[in-house]
Motif scaffolding. Structure first.
Motif, PDB file in Angstrom:
ATOM      1  N   TYR A  12       0.858  -1.184   0.000  1.00  0.00           N
ATOM      2  CA  TYR A  12       0.000   0.000   0.000  1.00  0.00           C
ATOM      3  C   TYR A  12       0.895   1.235   0.000  1.00  0.00           C
ATOM      4  O   TYR A  12       1.744   1.392   0.868  1.00  0.00           O
ATOM      5  CB  TYR A  12      -0.918   0.000   1.223  1.00  0.00           C
ATOM      6  N   ARG A  13       0.715   2.092  -1.002  1.00  0.00           N
ATOM      7  CA  ARG A  13       1.487   3.335  -1.121  1.00  0.00           C
ATOM      8  C   ARG A  13       0.545   4.502  -0.887  1.00  0.00           C
ATOM      9  O   ARG A  13      -0.249   4.856  -1.769  1.00  0.00           O
ATOM     10  CB  ARG A  13       2.113   3.431  -2.507  1.00  0.00           C
ATOM     11  N   PRO A  14       0.590   5.123   0.286  1.00  0.00           N
ATOM     12  CA  PRO A  14      -0.331   6.211   0.593  1.00  0.00           C
ATOM     13  C   PRO A  14      -0.075   7.448  -0.260  1.00  0.00           C
ATOM     14  O   PRO A  14       1.038   7.669  -0.751  1.00  0.00           O
ATOM     15  CB  PRO A  14      -0.070   6.503   2.066  1.00  0.00           C
ATOM     16  N   ALA A  15      -1.121   8.255  -0.421  1.00  0.00           N
ATOM     17  CA  ALA A  15      -1.018   9.496  -1.196  1.00  0.00           C
ATOM     18  C   ALA A  15      -0.310  10.587  -0.404  1.00  0.00           C
ATOM     19  O   ALA A  15       0.339  11.451  -0.977  1.00  0.00           O
ATOM     20  CB  ALA A  15      -2.411   9.964  -1.609  1.00  0.00           C
ATOM     21  N   SER A  16      -0.428  10.549   0.904  1.00  0.00           N
ATOM     22  CA  SER A  16       0.166  11.579   1.760  1.00  0.00           C
ATOM     23  C   SER A  16       1.628  11.275   2.048  1.00  0.00           C
ATOM     24  O   SER A  16       1.963  10.146   2.407  1.00  0.00           O
ATOM     25  CB  SER A  16      -0.574  11.652   3.091  1.00  0.00           C
ATOM     26  N   PRO A  17       2.508  12.266   1.942  1.00  0.00           N
ATOM     27  CA  PRO A  17       3.924  12.024   2.208  1.00  0.00           C
ATOM     28  C   PRO A  17       4.217  11.706   3.677  1.00  0.00           C
ATOM     29  O   PRO A  17       5.241  11.113   3.980  1.00  0.00           O
ATOM     30  CB  PRO A  17       4.597  13.327   1.779  1.00  0.00           C
ATOM     31  N   TRP A  18       3.341  12.075   4.599  1.00  0.00           N
ATOM     32  CA  TRP A  18       3.577  11.806   6.017  1.00  0.00           C
ATOM     33  C   TRP A  18       3.026  10.450   6.453  1.00  0.00           C
ATOM     34  O   TRP A  18       3.258  10.028   7.562  1.00  0.00           O
ATOM     35  CB  TRP A  18       3.011  12.920   6.902  1.00  0.00           C
ATOM     36  N   GLU A  19       2.303   9.754   5.572  1.00  0.00           N
ATOM     37  CA  GLU A  19       1.846   8.404   5.883  1.00  0.00           C
ATOM     38  C   GLU A  19       2.909   7.408   5.437  1.00  0.00           C
ATOM     39  O   GLU A  19       3.610   7.625   4.462  1.00  0.00           O
ATOM     40  CB  GLU A  19       0.549   8.083   5.144  1.00  0.00           C
ATOM     41  N   ARG A  20       2.990   6.320   6.133  1.00  0.00           N
ATOM     42  CA  ARG A  20       3.979   5.286   5.828  1.00  0.00           C
ATOM     43  C   ARG A  20       3.333   4.176   4.990  1.00  0.00           C
ATOM     44  O   ARG A  20       2.243   3.718   5.290  1.00  0.00           O
ATOM     45  CB  ARG A  20       4.475   4.715   7.144  1.00  0.00           C
ATOM     46  N   GLY A  21       4.027   3.740   3.957  1.00  0.00           N
ATOM     47  CA  GLY A  21       3.561   2.613   3.164  1.00  0.00           C
ATOM     48  C   GLY A  21       3.751   1.315   3.943  1.00  0.00           C
ATOM     49  O   GLY A  21       4.623   1.236   4.808  1.00  0.00           O
ATOM     50  N   ARG A  42      -6.769  -4.041   4.183  1.00  0.00           N
ATOM     51  CA  ARG A  42      -6.393  -3.907   5.596  1.00  0.00           C
ATOM     52  C   ARG A  42      -4.875  -3.978   5.671  1.00  0.00           C
ATOM     53  O   ARG A  42      -4.266  -4.950   5.262  1.00  0.00           O
ATOM     54  CB  ARG A  42      -6.995  -4.997   6.453  1.00  0.00           C
ATOM     55  N   SER A  43      -4.281  -2.932   6.221  1.00  0.00           N
ATOM     56  CA  SER A  43      -2.835  -2.850   6.367  1.00  0.00           C
ATOM     57  C   SER A  43      -2.408  -3.560   7.637  1.00  0.00           C
ATOM     58  O   SER A  43      -3.135  -3.584   8.630  1.00  0.00           O
ATOM     59  CB  SER A  43      -2.427  -1.380   6.437  1.00  0.00           C
ATOM     60  N   GLU A  44      -1.193  -4.116   7.617  1.00  0.00           N
ATOM     61  CA  GLU A  44      -0.647  -4.736   8.831  1.00  0.00           C
ATOM     62  C   GLU A  44      -0.376  -3.685   9.896  1.00  0.00           C
ATOM     63  O   GLU A  44      -0.348  -3.985  11.079  1.00  0.00           O
ATOM     64  CB  GLU A  44       0.653  -5.467   8.500  1.00  0.00           C
ATOM     65  N   ALA A  45      -0.179  -2.434   9.492  1.00  0.00           N
ATOM     66  CA  ALA A  45       0.173  -1.361  10.422  1.00  0.00           C
ATOM     67  C   ALA A  45      -1.054  -0.698  11.050  1.00  0.00           C
ATOM     68  O   ALA A  45      -0.902   0.138  11.937  1.00  0.00           O
ATOM     69  CB  ALA A  45       1.007  -0.307   9.707  1.00  0.00           C
ATOM     70  N   GLU A  46      -2.264  -1.047  10.588  1.00  0.00           N
ATOM     71  CA  GLU A  46      -3.477  -0.392  11.076  1.00  0.00           C
ATOM     72  C   GLU A  46      -4.514  -1.430  11.488  1.00  0.00           C
ATOM     73  O   GLU A  46      -4.492  -2.556  10.998  1.00  0.00           O
ATOM     74  CB  GLU A  46      -4.062   0.505   9.985  1.00  0.00           C
ATOM     75  N   GLN A  47      -5.423  -1.043  12.335  1.00  0.00           N
ATOM     76  CA  GLN A  47      -6.457  -1.950  12.829  1.00  0.00           C
ATOM     77  C   GLN A  47      -7.797  -1.741  12.133  1.00  0.00           C
ATOM     78  O   GLN A  47      -8.816  -2.211  12.612  1.00  0.00           O
ATOM     79  CB  GLN A  47      -6.638  -1.756  14.344  1.00  0.00           C
ATOM     80  N   PHE A  48      -7.811  -1.034  11.011  1.00  0.00           N
ATOM     81  CA  PHE A  48      -9.057  -0.768  10.307  1.00  0.00           C
ATOM     82  C   PHE A  48      -8.859  -1.006   8.810  1.00  0.00           C
ATOM     83  O   PHE A  48      -7.738  -1.098   8.331  1.00  0.00           O
ATOM     84  CB  PHE A  48      -9.534   0.669  10.559  1.00  0.00           C
ATOM     85  N   GLU A  49      -9.974  -1.107   8.103  1.00  0.00           N
ATOM     86  CA  GLU A  49      -9.930  -1.274   6.653  1.00  0.00           C
ATOM     87  C   GLU A  49     -10.088   0.085   5.995  1.00  0.00           C
ATOM     88  O   GLU A  49     -10.652   1.001   6.576  1.00  0.00           O
ATOM     89  CB  GLU A  49     -11.065  -2.198   6.197  1.00  0.00           C
ATOM     90  N   ARG A  50      -9.558   0.206   4.798  1.00  0.00           N
ATOM     91  CA  ARG A  50      -9.729   1.438   4.038  1.00  0.00           C
ATOM     92  C   ARG A  50     -10.010   1.087   2.581  1.00  0.00           C
ATOM     93  O   ARG A  50      -9.694  -0.002   2.130  1.00  0.00           O
ATOM     94  CB  ARG A  50      -8.519   2.352   4.159  1.00  0.00           C
TER      95      ARG A  50
END
Length: 62
Positions: A12-21, A42-50
């Protein structure tokens, strides 16, 4: 047409530069909106889906 399928691991490559892929799991592909394919992930770094467009996802290197 979707490039990834449910259960597949992707980068997952986020659009925001301050978010981590991070690696993420495709929960399910969503209907194509015009010409853009979307996925629920669902990212391994987060507890929610997007919901993310396919352009923000890449195959994990082997």
């Amino acid at each position: 047409m979707h490039k990834f399928k449910a259960g597949e691991r992707v980068l997952y490559r986020p659009a925001s530069p301050w978010e981590r892929g991070s690696s993420a799991e495709i929960i399910r592909p969503l209907p194509v909106d015009g010409t853009v394919a979307f996925y629920r992930v669902r990212s391994e770094a987060e507890q929610f889906e997007r919901v993310v467009p396919e352009e923000r996802l890449a195959p994990l290197p082997h």
